[in-house]
Design an enzyme around this catalytic site. Sequence first.
Site: not given
Length: 321
Positions: A221, A67
């Site tokens: 996060t 990706k």
Amino acid sequence: MIIVPESEIAALISAQDCFEAVEAVLAAMARDQAVNFPVIREALGHADALYGFKSGFDREAAVLGVKSGGYWPANAARGVANHQSTVLLFDPDTGRPRALVGGNLLTALRTAAAAAVSIRHLARADARVLGIIGAGHQAPFQLRAAAAQHPFERVVAWNRTPERLQGLAEIAAELGLPFEVVSLERLGAEAEVIVTITSSFAAILRDAHLRAGTHIACMGTDTRGKQELEPEILARARVFTDEIAQSISIGEAQHAVAHGMIGPADITAIGAVITGGHPGRCVQDEITLFDGTGIALQDLAVASRVARLARERGVAQQVGV
Ligand code: NAD
């Protein structure tokens, strides 16, 4: 090879498809059948953009790919999403390209699916109140995916700017769930499952806010320096993650590890729970925490599913390579 453009993805894949794909690849990781390769992420020095690629290989599913994309902060002003990504899948036997797949919607769906997998495997069966912290692009996906996997009866939510929670309120109404904007204190006291999905760089949720037995899916996060939870929460929680190396370096655990409160050995890959190698929640009243950092294999798993669906439904665009 085929192309599945961004515009086709929504009609092809469901949240349930993504749940199954993400759950399966996390299990493959636990069986040492799937691996993520080191992530590259660089400031481009152009358009203020951050660019990178994440790649991996799932031997069981024969999925190999990358990706690529990142963050272009000026895009919104042009009517284009700031986050942009594209997945390229290869035939692991030959290295030839198999599919080019739009990655924007898939990123949102796979992130929500990862949190939902953690809720399915780690939340108390009797949890009925879902808490959401955050109201950005990703939050609606989290709400829908969580509600699809667990019989919640009510949603409480908090955002730094509460007016942005209106969109979540509308989705909750559509799902038939009562929805209330609350303080962090009330959210911690009432929610039995909490999903955090902010881009905060300082702790929002405090240990003292939490009730016994809560499951937290900490999803925001995903970079060094970001933080959503007080590290004391990780020190007392049973901590799970998608990938331990990422959890301690860019995930929420980076802070508790840096403070010497926990070490890598205190963190369990959730794949071990899915495959039955770890019991998951061991005590009804303990806090369980899923540090969802976002891994390449999740992206590749959902992209591969989309490519398959596009072929099956005859909507894949064939190009000669
Ligand atoms: P967004 O920019 O659309 O929304 C950001 C949210 O964070 C908003 O609710 C905003 O109010 C809140 N926020 C920002 N700064 C804050 C602060 N200091 N204190 C409290 N709240 C604050 O972002 P998004 O697309 O919804 O993504 C949210 C986070 O999830 C980002 O950090 C993103 O990088 C991360 N993310 C993680 C994964 C993963 O796999 N773990 C995947 C996608 C996105």
